[in-house]
Design a protein around this motif. Structure first.
Motif, short mmCIF file in Angstrom:
data_model
loop_
_atom_site.label_atom_id
_atom_site.label_comp_id
_atom_site.label_asym_id
_atom_site.label_seq_id
_atom_site.Cartn_x
_atom_site.Cartn_y
_atom_site.Cartn_z
N HIS A 263 0.82 -1.20 0.00
CA HIS A 263 0.00 0.00 0.00
C HIS A 263 0.86 1.26 0.00
CE1 HIS A 263 -3.54 -2.38 0.59
NE2 HIS A 263 -3.13 -2.87 1.75
N PHE A 264 0.26 2.36 -0.43
CA PHE A 264 0.92 3.65 -0.31
C PHE A 264 0.93 4.08 1.15
CE2 PHE A 264 1.58 4.67 -4.61
CZ PHE A 264 0.48 4.28 -5.36
N ALA A 265 2.03 4.69 1.59
CA ALA A 265 2.07 5.32 2.91
C ALA A 265 1.28 6.61 2.86
CB ALA A 265 3.52 5.59 3.32
N GLU A 266 0.76 7.02 4.02
CA GLU A 266 -0.01 8.27 4.06
C GLU A 266 0.82 9.45 3.58
OE1 GLU A 266 -3.50 6.59 5.02
OE2 GLU A 266 -3.15 8.73 4.71
N ARG A 267 2.11 9.40 3.87
CA ARG A 267 2.98 10.48 3.44
C ARG A 267 3.08 10.54 1.92
NH1 ARG A 267 6.84 9.03 6.19
NH2 ARG A 267 6.72 10.46 7.94
N GLU A 268 3.09 9.39 1.26
CA GLU A 268 3.15 9.35 -0.20
C GLU A 268 1.86 9.88 -0.82
OE1 GLU A 268 4.04 5.20 -0.31
OE2 GLU A 268 6.13 5.56 -0.92
N VAL A 269 0.74 9.57 -0.21
CA VAL A 269 -0.54 10.10 -0.69
C VAL A 269 -0.56 11.61 -0.57
CG1 VAL A 269 -3.05 10.09 -0.34
CG2 VAL A 269 -1.76 7.97 -0.11
N ARG A 270 -0.06 12.11 0.55
CA ARG A 270 0.00 13.57 0.75
C ARG A 270 0.92 14.22 -0.28
NH1 ARG A 270 -2.51 18.05 1.72
NH2 ARG A 270 -1.29 19.61 2.86
N PHE A 271 2.02 13.55 -0.62
CA PHE A 271 2.95 14.05 -1.63
C PHE A 271 2.22 14.20 -2.97
CE2 PHE A 271 7.12 14.55 -3.52
CZ PHE A 271 6.94 14.09 -4.81
N CYS A 272 1.46 13.17 -3.36
CA CYS A 272 0.71 13.23 -4.62
C CYS A 272 -0.31 14.35 -4.61
CB CYS A 272 0.02 11.89 -4.87
SG CYS A 272 1.14 10.50 -5.14
N GLU A 273 -0.96 14.57 -3.48
CA GLU A 273 -1.99 15.60 -3.37
C GLU A 273 -1.40 16.99 -3.54
OE1 GLU A 273 -5.97 16.10 -0.59
OE2 GLU A 273 -4.12 15.35 0.31
N ILE A 274 -0.24 17.25 -2.90
CA ILE A 274 0.40 18.57 -3.02
C ILE A 274 0.88 18.80 -4.45
CG2 ILE A 274 2.36 19.96 -2.25
CD1 ILE A 274 2.10 18.59 0.48
N LEU A 275 1.50 17.78 -5.04
CA LEU A 275 1.99 17.93 -6.41
C LEU A 275 0.83 18.18 -7.38
CD1 LEU A 275 4.81 16.08 -8.17
CD2 LEU A 275 2.57 16.02 -9.24
N ALA A 276 -0.28 17.47 -7.18
CA ALA A 276 -1.45 17.67 -8.06
C ALA A 276 -2.01 19.08 -7.93
CB ALA A 276 -2.52 16.64 -7.73
N GLY A 277 -1.99 19.64 -6.73
CA GLY A 277 -2.49 21.00 -6.54
C GLY A 277 -1.66 22.01 -7.31
N HIS A 278 -0.33 21.86 -7.26
CA HIS A 278 0.53 22.78 -8.02
C HIS A 278 0.39 22.55 -9.52
CE1 HIS A 278 3.94 25.40 -8.82
NE2 HIS A 278 4.38 24.48 -9.66
N LEU A 279 0.26 21.28 -9.93
CA LEU A 279 0.08 20.97 -11.36
C LEU A 279 -1.20 21.61 -11.89
CD1 LEU A 279 0.80 19.42 -13.94
CD2 LEU A 279 -0.37 17.43 -12.97
N ALA A 280 -2.28 21.55 -11.11
CA ALA A 280 -3.54 22.16 -11.54
C ALA A 280 -3.39 23.66 -11.73
CB ALA A 280 -4.64 21.85 -10.52
N SER A 281 -2.73 24.32 -10.78
CA SER A 281 -2.55 25.78 -10.88
C SER A 281 -1.72 26.15 -12.09
CB SER A 281 -1.89 26.31 -9.61
OG SER A 281 -2.70 26.06 -8.48
N THR A 282 -0.65 25.39 -12.34
CA THR A 282 0.22 25.71 -13.47
C THR A 282 -0.47 25.44 -14.80
OG1 THR A 282 2.07 25.01 -12.06
CG2 THR A 282 2.54 25.38 -14.38
N LEU A 283 -1.23 24.35 -14.88
CA LEU A 283 -1.99 24.08 -16.11
C LEU A 283 -3.02 25.17 -16.37
CD1 LEU A 283 -2.61 20.22 -15.87
CD2 LEU A 283 -1.20 21.40 -17.55
N ASN A 284 -3.63 25.68 -15.32
CA ASN A 284 -4.60 26.76 -15.47
C ASN A 284 -3.93 28.03 -15.99
OD1 ASN A 284 -7.35 27.79 -15.06
ND2 ASN A 284 -6.42 29.08 -13.50
N VAL A 285 -2.72 28.32 -15.50
CA VAL A 285 -1.98 29.49 -15.98
C VAL A 285 -1.65 29.33 -17.46
CG1 VAL A 285 0.21 30.73 -15.81
CG2 VAL A 285 -1.02 30.10 -13.74
N LEU A 286 -1.21 28.12 -17.86
CA LEU A 286 -0.90 27.88 -19.27
C LEU A 286 -2.15 28.02 -20.14
CD1 LEU A 286 1.54 24.83 -19.11
CD2 LEU A 286 2.10 27.22 -19.53
N ARG A 287 -3.30 27.57 -19.62
CA ARG A 287 -4.55 27.68 -20.37
C ARG A 287 -4.94 29.15 -20.54
NH1 ARG A 287 -9.67 24.28 -18.44
NH2 ARG A 287 -9.07 25.21 -16.46
N ILE A 288 -4.79 29.94 -19.49
CA ILE A 288 -5.11 31.37 -19.58
C ILE A 288 -4.18 32.05 -20.58
CG2 ILE A 288 -5.09 33.54 -18.29
CD1 ILE A 288 -6.00 31.94 -15.84
#
Length: 619
Positions: A263-288
């Motif tokens: 299984h994934f460790a809770e810390r690894e899940v949190r890592f994915c969540e933070i990275l996804a948040g920054h990826l979403a913001s950057t993709l939105n900037v590129l779209r704009i």
């Protein structure tokens, strides 16, 4: 001490009755403090995500025991009441921290023997696999995230950015598969799966994707014990995580991460969540950025007529003088004229020469907005004002704050919108749909119409008081047939732009230019540009003659004979005549006729009904 006296000693304990922590039973001594929290250096470590790292302490002072809260986010409760700073503890009282329940026991021992009443013997032990500070990222994980964030700023393509994010997650979590799936139908991005060898063989889980779309939150299978259906793509994996990529409340993408073996460790899940948040913001900037670049290119290459007023004739000179006089004044201006004469260019000139030239100029075609959406588009709306209002939306008035708002085709406003516009003009404030308070706006209003608003006011179609408010300052833009001496300048301007766009230089012969100057131009400057564009694109000649100009000619339209000229210069007669000519030229093709006239097909259909053109034969 007298013989036979009883030696009494007080024994205090803190026992976990529900929740997880270690140790489950803590002896309390009067010469030390017992700290509680998630951090491993606490004397009693709580396995509770709602507890702070350093949450509270129990201490002895002057014969009494006290509980002190450290001011964490979720607080501490004693017998159900929140602890404000500190509270005295009594035997048998219950302490609640998050979902953890602890009981305080303070009982006397007689001559060193066991207490009269033992503490509860059924505390809930912490799971053996639970890690301390399980969601706190380590230094190496923070370093990886910082490097990804730094590298992502330099990416200019969405695909490359997504691939970099998947590679980062894949390497850090030792995932078997990582993938990205777009959920935005209006602006879809390609599906990407790593490693590339699995992109064809391994589909991304529909179950996880649907759950993310419905909840807008991270969804995890495997560690939660969910059994995917037999046709799911997760059967070969031990654990799976799907993280939404979103700006606001609606996900526009999903990050899938699958693992085999453990299984994934809770810390690894949190890592994915933070990275996804920054990826979403950057993709939105590129779209704009892409949207703004495309819009800028469109405005530069496909201006309504031109990007400035062209012509040196007396009519244009008078028009420029009026613009020069009115531009510095902070007054509402009504611009009237036929379709295609350049009313928006007049508004643009008023804005550019005004003290507001550094502010935005927002142009709104009132006829192009659905009546049900017009109020929301003009004045904005608040979150939850109606179905689909997922966030606050600034209307055109708010967008134009500090600048100019150009309301084209203002005669198409509904009666309710006219009343609200009148209120804005008088109070300089707006109220968004669903709002409870007014917003002050600093906007100069410029309006335009091709309609006879005075006639509309007499019939009740347009508010008389709004008309009085608008037509105090009026600019009349002349139709092209009234200043044919400006046609040579307009032809030179359009041919120069067309040469730049097409890569070849084309000129107009004297007979062709004379033909253009004698034509009545019911579509005005917009129609002139359309005729020149068609002539340049459809002809291989470098010198255009009258026969190369696609001007309307008289001809039948479904059994209707079209006159060579309109019956009179009445605007409605000219408009009906132009529609018949356009339909004749295009053999009744409404889409092409509307394009030739410089209007949309729905507008053409409405005008055909108005003038009784092309009625179907029901005999």
């Amino acid at each position: 001490m007298a013989a036979g006296a009883v030696n009494s000693v007080v024994r205090a304990m803190l026992v976990i009755e529900a929740g997880g922590g270690a140790p489950s039973v803590c002896e309390l001594t009067s010469d030390s403090k017992l700290t509680l929290g998630r951090h491993r250096d606490n004397m009693l470590v709580l396995h509770d995500e709602h507890a702070s790292r350093w949450h509270a302490e129990v201490f002895h002072d002057n014969g009494h025991w006290y509980l002190r809260d450290f001011g964490g986010l979720n607080g501490t409760r004693l017998e159900g009441e929140p602890v404000v700073q500190q509270a005295e503890l009594k035997d048998g009282q219950v302490i609640n921290i998050g979902t953890t329940c602890l009981r305080f026991s303070c009982q006397p021992e007689l001559n060193g023997r066991a207490p009269l009443q033992s503490p509860p013997q059924c505390p809930v032990a912490a799971p053996a696999h639970l890690e301390l500070d399980q969601t706190i990222l380590r230094q190496d994980e923070l370093t990886i995230l910082c490097k990804f964030m730094s590298d992502s700023v330099r990416e200019t393509e969405a695909n490359a950015l997504i691939s970099r994010a998947l590679e980062t997650v894949h390497a850090h979590t030792a995932a078997a598969v990582t993938g990205f799936l777009s959920l935005d139908r209006d602006n879809p991005l390609p599906r990407i799966v790593l490693p590339k060898s699995t992109s064809v063989d391994i589909p991304l889980s529909r179950k996880l994707t649907q759950a993310v779309q419905e909840t807008g939150k991270l969804v995890r299978l495997g560690a939660l014990g969910d059994d995917p259906p037999s046709n799911e793509s997760l059967l070969s994996f031990t654990d799976a995580v799907c993280v939404p990529l979103q700006i606001g409340e609606i996900p526009f993408g999903a990050l899938h991460v699958y693992r085999s073996g453990r299984h994934f460790a809770e810390r690894e899940v949190r890592f994915c969540e933070i990275l996804a948040g920054h990826l979403a913001s950057t993709l939105n900037v590129l779209r704009i950025q892409r949207t703004l670049t495309a819009e800028n290119s469109r405005l530069r290459s496909h201006s309504t007529v031109a990007d400035h007023l062209v012509g040196k004739g007396s009519s244009m000179q008078l028009l420029r003088q009026r613009i020069d006089r009115l531009a510095p004044m902070p007054v509402t201006v009504l611009i009237v004229g036929e379709s295609g004469v350049g009313k928006e260019l007049v508004a643009l000139a008023l804005h550019r020469q005004s003290p507001r030239h550094a502010g935005p100029m927002v142009s709104v075609n009132c006829a192009a907005i659905a009546p049900t959406l017009l109020e929301s588009e003009l004045f904005g709306h608040c979150k939850g004002a109606f179905s689909g209002a997922h966030r606050d939306h600034p209307g055109y008035f708010e967008q134009a704050d500090g600048g100019t708002l150009f309301l084209d085709e203002i005669g198409e406003l509904s009666a309710e919108s006219q009343a609200k516009l009148l209120r804005v003009l008088e109070t300089k404030s707006i109220r968004p749909v669903g709002g409870t308070a007014d917003l002050r706006v600093d906007v100069r209003i410029l309006a335009a119409t091709h309609r006879d608003l005075q006639s509309d006011a007499q019939t009740g179609r347009f508010r008389q008081d709004l008309l009085f408010r608008l037509q105090g300052i009026l600019i009349q833009v002349p139709p092209l047939r009234e200043h044919p001496d400006d046609i040579p300048d307009l032809v030179d301007y359009f041919l120069e732009r067309l040469a730049h766009e097409s890569g070849r230089e084309v000129k107009l012969g004297e007979r062709a230019l004379d033909r253009l100057q004698k034509f009545l131009w019911p579509g005005n400057v917009r129609q002139l540009r359309s005729v020149l564009e068609s002539a340049v694109l459809l002809s291989d000649k470098s010198l255009l003659e009258p026969g190369d100009l696609p001007l309307p000619v008289a001809g039948p339209v479904h059994g209707t004979t079209v006159a060579a000229e309109p019956q009179s210069l009445n605007l409605e007669d000219v408009e009906a005549w132009a529609i018949r000519l356009a339909l004749a030229r295009t053999a009744g093709n409404r889409a092409r006729a509307a394009q030739m006239l410089g209007i949309v097909r729905d507008t053409l259909t409405g005008k055909m009904k108005k003038y009784g053109i092309n009625k179907p034969d029901r005999t």
